[in-house]
Design a protein around this motif. Structure first.
Motif, PDB file in Angstrom:
ATOM      1  N   VAL A 227       5.868  15.982  -6.493  1.00  0.00           N
ATOM      2  CA  VAL A 227       4.919  15.714  -5.426  1.00  0.00           C
ATOM      3  C   VAL A 227       4.564  17.024  -4.746  1.00  0.00           C
ATOM      4  N   GLN A 228       3.296  17.233  -4.508  1.00  0.00           N
ATOM      5  CA  GLN A 228       2.844  18.438  -3.826  1.00  0.00           C
ATOM      6  C   GLN A 228       2.163  18.062  -2.521  1.00  0.00           C
ATOM      7  N   LEU A 229       2.363  18.894  -1.519  1.00  0.00           N
ATOM      8  CA  LEU A 229       1.708  18.716  -0.228  1.00  0.00           C
ATOM      9  C   LEU A 229       0.818  19.920   0.045  1.00  0.00           C
ATOM     10  N   VAL A 230      -0.372  19.652   0.503  1.00  0.00           N
ATOM     11  CA  VAL A 230      -1.295  20.722   0.864  1.00  0.00           C
ATOM     12  C   VAL A 230      -1.705  20.545   2.311  1.00  0.00           C
ATOM     13  N   GLU A 231      -1.385  21.545   3.112  1.00  0.00           N
ATOM     14  CA  GLU A 231      -1.701  21.513   4.531  1.00  0.00           C
ATOM     15  C   GLU A 231      -2.954  22.334   4.827  1.00  0.00           C
ATOM     16  N   SER A 232      -3.637  21.972   5.880  1.00  0.00           N
ATOM     17  CA  SER A 232      -4.783  22.746   6.337  1.00  0.00           C
ATOM     18  C   SER A 232      -5.009  22.486   7.813  1.00  0.00           C
ATOM     19  N   GLY A 233      -5.810  23.363   8.442  1.00  0.00           N
ATOM     20  CA  GLY A 233      -6.230  23.128   9.811  1.00  0.00           C
ATOM     21  C   GLY A 233      -5.667  24.054  10.858  1.00  0.00           C
ATOM     22  N   GLY A 234      -4.732  24.919  10.497  1.00  0.00           N
ATOM     23  CA  GLY A 234      -4.178  25.827  11.486  1.00  0.00           C
ATOM     24  C   GLY A 234      -5.166  26.918  11.852  1.00  0.00           C
ATOM     25  N   GLY A 235      -4.789  27.725  12.845  1.00  0.00           N
ATOM     26  CA  GLY A 235      -5.648  28.817  13.248  1.00  0.00           C
ATOM     27  C   GLY A 235      -5.342  29.305  14.644  1.00  0.00           C
ATOM     28  N   LEU A 236      -6.242  30.122  15.156  1.00  0.00           N
ATOM     29  CA  LEU A 236      -6.115  30.691  16.503  1.00  0.00           C
ATOM     30  C   LEU A 236      -7.003  29.895  17.455  1.00  0.00           C
ATOM     31  N   VAL A 237      -6.429  29.478  18.569  1.00  0.00           N
ATOM     32  CA  VAL A 237      -7.176  28.701  19.555  1.00  0.00           C
ATOM     33  C   VAL A 237      -6.762  29.142  20.945  1.00  0.00           C
ATOM     34  N   GLN A 238      -7.677  29.045  21.878  1.00  0.00           N
ATOM     35  CA  GLN A 238      -7.373  29.399  23.259  1.00  0.00           C
ATOM     36  C   GLN A 238      -6.596  28.279  23.941  1.00  0.00           C
ATOM     37  N   PRO A 239      -5.831  28.619  24.963  1.00  0.00           N
ATOM     38  CA  PRO A 239      -5.132  27.567  25.718  1.00  0.00           C
ATOM     39  C   PRO A 239      -6.119  26.516  26.211  1.00  0.00           C
ATOM     40  N   GLY A 240      -5.711  25.247  26.077  1.00  0.00           N
ATOM     41  CA  GLY A 240      -6.583  24.142  26.429  1.00  0.00           C
ATOM     42  C   GLY A 240      -7.436  23.645  25.290  1.00  0.00           C
ATOM     43  N   GLY A 241      -7.440  24.369  24.202  1.00  0.00           N
ATOM     44  CA  GLY A 241      -8.255  23.991  23.046  1.00  0.00           C
ATOM     45  C   GLY A 241      -7.590  22.942  22.173  1.00  0.00           C
ATOM     46  N   SER A 242      -8.257  22.629  21.067  1.00  0.00           N
ATOM     47  CA  SER A 242      -7.787  21.585  20.155  1.00  0.00           C
ATOM     48  C   SER A 242      -7.807  22.075  18.715  1.00  0.00           C
ATOM     49  N   LEU A 243      -6.923  21.511  17.923  1.00  0.00           N
ATOM     50  CA  LEU A 243      -6.893  21.715  16.484  1.00  0.00           C
ATOM     51  C   LEU A 243      -6.484  20.410  15.828  1.00  0.00           C
TER      52      LEU A 243
END
Length: 123
Positions: free
Chosen positions: A2-18
């Motif tokens: 089984v393989q897992l692929v993650e995505s969606g991380g990054g740099l965000v300012q305080p109060g932001g969303s990911l």
């Protein structure tokens, strides 16, 4: 396997969303618990949120009211919506998925980890 692929991380300012995603693929018969963990530099890995196959969820106290975990059973994918992010949320986030594989009539349990995705909250 089984393989897992993650995505969606990054740099965000305080109060932001990911929004993080983790998709499982491979020899999957069933998927049970799907969890998100995180590990900040110099700290131990901690459970952030989890969701069962029935949809029950649990959260770390530090993220309650800000993070939401959900899953798409048809796509074997788990999501983590992170709102009102704080600098202390900075960490590498890992998904952990558990399930079974059926092979030659035998049911085998597995637990797989994603490669991790970095979330940095900074101004």
């Amino acid at each position: 396997q089984v393989q897992l692929v993650e995505s969606g991380g990054g740099l965000v300012q305080p109060g932001g969303s990911l929004r993080l995603s983790c998709a499982a693929s491979g020899s999957i018969f069933t998927v049970s618990a799907m969890d998100w963990f995180r590990q900040a530099p110099g700290k131990e890995r901690e459970l952030v949120a989890g969701v069962t196959s029935g949809g029950s969820t649990n959260y770390a106290d530090s993220v309650k009211g800000r993070f939401t975990i959900s899953r798409d059973n048809g796509k074997n994918t788990v999501f983590l919506q992170m709102n009102s992010l704080k600098p202390e949320d900075t960490a590498r986030y890992y998904c952990n998925v558990n399930g079974t594989t059926r092979s030659v009539g035998l049911l085998r349990y597995w637990s797989a980890w994603g490669q991790g995705t970095l979330v940095t909250v900074s101004s």
